[in-house]
Design a protein around this motif. Structure first.
Motif, PDB file in Angstrom:
ATOM      1  N   CYS A   7      33.456  12.128  51.258  1.00 37.57           N
ATOM      2  CA  CYS A   7      32.286  11.472  50.654  1.00 37.57           C
ATOM      3  C   CYS A   7      31.298  11.311  51.645  1.00 37.57           C
ATOM      4  N   PRO A   8      30.042  11.568  51.394  1.00 36.60           N
ATOM      5  CA  PRO A   8      29.037  11.524  52.287  1.00 36.60           C
ATOM      6  C   PRO A   8      28.790  10.171  52.981  1.00 36.60           C
ATOM      7  N   THR A   9      29.326   9.114  52.200  1.00 28.21           N
ATOM      8  CA  THR A   9      28.892   7.794  52.761  1.00 28.21           C
ATOM      9  C   THR A   9      29.916   7.292  53.589  1.00 28.21           C
ATOM     10  N   PRO A  24      29.126  14.251  44.835  1.00 32.36           N
ATOM     11  CA  PRO A  24      30.282  13.989  46.010  1.00 32.36           C
ATOM     12  C   PRO A  24      30.843  12.899  46.418  1.00 32.36           C
ATOM     13  N   PHE A  25      30.486  11.692  45.836  1.00 39.25           N
ATOM     14  CA  PHE A  25      30.820  10.516  46.551  1.00 39.25           C
ATOM     15  C   PHE A  25      32.108  10.017  45.753  1.00 39.25           C
ATOM     16  N   CYS A  26      32.861   9.265  46.428  1.00 35.99           N
ATOM     17  CA  CYS A  26      34.066   8.562  45.876  1.00 35.99           C
ATOM     18  C   CYS A  26      33.870   7.394  44.855  1.00 35.99           C
ATOM     19  N   ILE A  33      24.595   3.103  47.848  1.00 40.33           N
ATOM     20  CA  ILE A  33      24.224   3.164  49.242  1.00 40.33           C
ATOM     21  C   ILE A  33      23.614   4.221  49.678  1.00 40.33           C
ATOM     22  N   ASP A  34      23.772   5.656  49.130  1.00 41.80           N
ATOM     23  CA  ASP A  34      23.124   6.586  49.535  1.00 41.80           C
ATOM     24  C   ASP A  34      21.691   6.540  49.121  1.00 41.80           C
ATOM     25  N   LEU A  35      21.696   6.195  47.773  1.00 45.13           N
ATOM     26  CA  LEU A  35      20.455   6.198  47.031  1.00 45.13           C
ATOM     27  C   LEU A  35      19.514   5.185  47.738  1.00 45.13           C
TER      28      LEU A  35
END
Length: 62
Positions: A7-9, A24-26, A33-35
């Protein structure tokens, strides 16, 4: 065989499949959070040829 990505975060291992609606996030939380980081301009995409808008415009005609 399943493919797993981080997960990128948060870095949690998640399966890359259609079953994961947030890939690709969990989770929805990590996706938001990424947005938010993009909205706060914490991420930038570098430009190889930046332009200055003031230079590219023609001077006003009188």
């Amino acid at each position: 065989m399943a493919t797993f990505v981080e997960c990128p975060t948060c870095g949690k291992k998640v399966e890359w499949s259609e079953k994961n609606q947030y890939r690709p996030f969990c989770s929805l939380r990590c996706k938001q959070i990424d947005l938010g980081a993009w909205a706060e301009e914490k991420y930038v995409i570098p430009s190889t040829n930046p332009t200055d808008d003031t230079e590219s415009e023609d001077p006003p005609q009188h």
